[in-house]
Scaffold this motif. Structure first.
Motif, PDB file in Angstrom:
ATOM      1  N   GLU A  14       0.834  -1.187   0.000  1.00 35.88           N
ATOM      2  CA  GLU A  14       0.000   0.000   0.000  1.00 35.88           C
ATOM      3  C   GLU A  14       0.879   1.252   0.000  1.00 35.88           C
ATOM      4  OE1 GLU A  14      -2.733   1.356   3.341  1.00 35.88           O
ATOM      5  OE2 GLU A  14      -4.060   0.174   2.051  1.00 35.88           O
ATOM      6  N   GLN A  15       0.575   2.177  -0.915  1.00 34.50           N
ATOM      7  CA  GLN A  15       1.345   3.413  -1.015  1.00 34.50           C
ATOM      8  C   GLN A  15       0.395   4.601  -1.004  1.00 34.50           C
ATOM      9  OE1 GLN A  15       3.597   3.171  -4.630  1.00 34.50           O
ATOM     10  NE2 GLN A  15       4.937   1.562  -3.871  1.00 34.50           N
ATOM     11  N   GLU A  16       0.869   5.711  -0.467  1.00 37.23           N
ATOM     12  CA  GLU A  16       0.084   6.937  -0.485  1.00 37.23           C
ATOM     13  C   GLU A  16       0.374   7.695  -1.770  1.00 37.23           C
ATOM     14  OE1 GLU A  16       0.099   9.426   2.924  1.00 37.23           O
ATOM     15  OE2 GLU A  16      -0.087   7.745   4.304  1.00 37.23           O
ATOM     16  N   MET A  17      -0.673   8.281  -2.315  1.00 33.66           N
ATOM     17  CA  MET A  17      -0.552   9.045  -3.546  1.00 33.66           C
ATOM     18  C   MET A  17      -1.224  10.394  -3.332  1.00 33.66           C
ATOM     19  SD  MET A  17      -1.790   7.900  -7.325  1.00 33.66           S
ATOM     20  CE  MET A  17      -3.394   8.668  -7.451  1.00 33.66           C
ATOM     21  N   ALA A  18      -0.554  11.467  -3.743  1.00 33.53           N
ATOM     22  CA  ALA A  18      -1.119  12.808  -3.598  1.00 33.53           C
ATOM     23  C   ALA A  18      -1.120  13.504  -4.950  1.00 33.53           C
ATOM     24  CB  ALA A  18      -0.310  13.614  -2.597  1.00 33.53           C
ATOM     25  N   MET A  19      -2.174  14.263  -5.199  1.00 31.71           N
ATOM     26  CA  MET A  19      -2.277  15.063  -6.416  1.00 31.71           C
ATOM     27  C   MET A  19      -2.673  16.473  -6.014  1.00 31.71           C
ATOM     28  SD  MET A  19      -4.206  12.330  -8.901  1.00 31.71           S
ATOM     29  CE  MET A  19      -4.092  13.319 -10.352  1.00 31.71           C
ATOM     30  N   GLY A  20      -1.976  17.453  -6.585  1.00 34.25           N
ATOM     31  CA  GLY A  20      -2.279  18.848  -6.318  1.00 34.25           C
ATOM     32  C   GLY A  20      -2.930  19.484  -7.533  1.00 34.25           C
ATOM     33  N   TYR A  21      -3.812  20.438  -7.305  1.00 37.16           N
ATOM     34  CA  TYR A  21      -4.548  21.103  -8.386  1.00 37.16           C
ATOM     35  C   TYR A  21      -4.300  22.600  -8.278  1.00 37.16           C
ATOM     36  CZ  TYR A  21      -6.764  16.550  -8.259  1.00 37.16           C
ATOM     37  OH  TYR A  21      -6.981  15.198  -8.254  1.00 37.16           O
ATOM     38  N   ASP A  22      -3.991  23.237  -9.429  1.00 33.56           N
ATOM     39  CA  ASP A  22      -3.606  24.638  -9.410  1.00 33.56           C
ATOM     40  C   ASP A  22      -3.971  25.304 -10.735  1.00 33.56           C
ATOM     41  OD1 ASP A  22      -2.430  26.921  -8.365  1.00 33.56           O
ATOM     42  OD2 ASP A  22      -0.387  26.313  -8.854  1.00 33.56           O
ATOM     43  N   ASN A  23      -3.801  26.609 -10.778  1.00 29.58           N
ATOM     44  CA  ASN A  23      -4.000  27.395 -11.999  1.00 29.58           C
ATOM     45  C   ASN A  23      -5.430  27.237 -12.534  1.00 29.58           C
ATOM     46  OD1 ASN A  23      -3.366  29.061 -14.162  1.00 29.58           O
ATOM     47  ND2 ASN A  23      -2.429  27.417 -15.355  1.00 29.58           N
ATOM     48  N   TYR A  24      -6.400  27.483 -11.681  1.00 34.03           N
ATOM     49  CA  TYR A  24      -7.812  27.336 -12.057  1.00 34.03           C
ATOM     50  C   TYR A  24      -8.232  28.407 -13.052  1.00 34.03           C
ATOM     51  CZ  TYR A  24      -8.694  23.811  -8.494  1.00 34.03           C
ATOM     52  OH  TYR A  24      -8.702  22.658  -7.760  1.00 34.03           O
ATOM     53  N   LYS A  25      -9.020  28.001 -14.064  1.00 33.07           N
ATOM     54  CA  LYS A  25      -9.573  28.932 -15.057  1.00 33.07           C
ATOM     55  C   LYS A  25     -11.067  28.657 -15.210  1.00 33.07           C
ATOM     56  CE  LYS A  25      -5.578  30.477 -16.623  1.00 33.07           C
ATOM     57  NZ  LYS A  25      -4.830  31.191 -17.467  1.00 33.07           N
ATOM     58  N   GLN A  26     -11.820  29.725 -15.418  1.00 36.29           N
ATOM     59  CA  GLN A  26     -13.242  29.573 -15.681  1.00 36.29           C
ATOM     60  C   GLN A  26     -13.429  29.344 -17.172  1.00 36.29           C
ATOM     61  OE1 GLN A  26     -15.769  32.533 -13.991  1.00 36.29           O
ATOM     62  NE2 GLN A  26     -17.604  31.685 -14.894  1.00 36.29           N
ATOM     63  N   LEU A  27     -14.084  28.251 -17.531  1.00 36.96           N
ATOM     64  CA  LEU A  27     -14.310  27.882 -18.920  1.00 36.96           C
ATOM     65  C   LEU A  27     -15.667  28.387 -19.382  1.00 36.96           C
ATOM     66  CD1 LEU A  27     -13.084  24.190 -18.638  1.00 36.96           C
ATOM     67  CD2 LEU A  27     -11.734  26.206 -19.208  1.00 36.96           C
TER      68      LEU A  27
END
Length: 75
Positions: A14-27
Motif C-alpha cells: 500500500e502506497q500513499e498518492m497525492a495530487m495537487g490542483y492549481d492554476n484554475y480557469k473559468q471555462l
C-alpha cells in the motif's frame, strides 16, 4: 479542491498518492477547472479544455475484423 490524497495498492504494497490542483480557469459555461495537476511523477499542464464538444459517434462503434481484413486495414 487543492489536493487529494489516496492510498493505492501496488505489488501487494500500500502506497500513499497525492495530487495537487492549481492554476484554475473559468471555462465557457461557467465551469472552473484546474489547468495544472501535480503528481510525484511530474506536472500535467493543460493548454485548453473543451466541454461538450461534438464527437463523431463512429468512434464508439466496434470495428468489423472481417471488413478490416478485406480492406487491409488494422485497428
Amino acid at each position: 479542491i487543492l489536493r487529494t490524497e489516496s492510498k493505492v495498492k501496488q505489488d501487494d504494497e500500500e502506497q500513499e498518492m497525492a495530487m495537487g490542483y492549481d492554476n484554475y480557469k473559468q471555462l465557457d459555461g461557467g465551469v472552473v477547472m484546474p489547468m495544472t495537476i501535480s503528481t510525484a511523477q511530474g506536472d500535467i499542464n493543460f493548454k485548453s479544455i473543451e466541454l461538450n464538444k461534438p464527437v463523431d459517434e463512429q468512434l464508439f462503434k466496434p470495428s468489423d475484423p472481417a471488413a478490416d481484413k478485406e480492406s487491409g486495414q488494422k485497428k
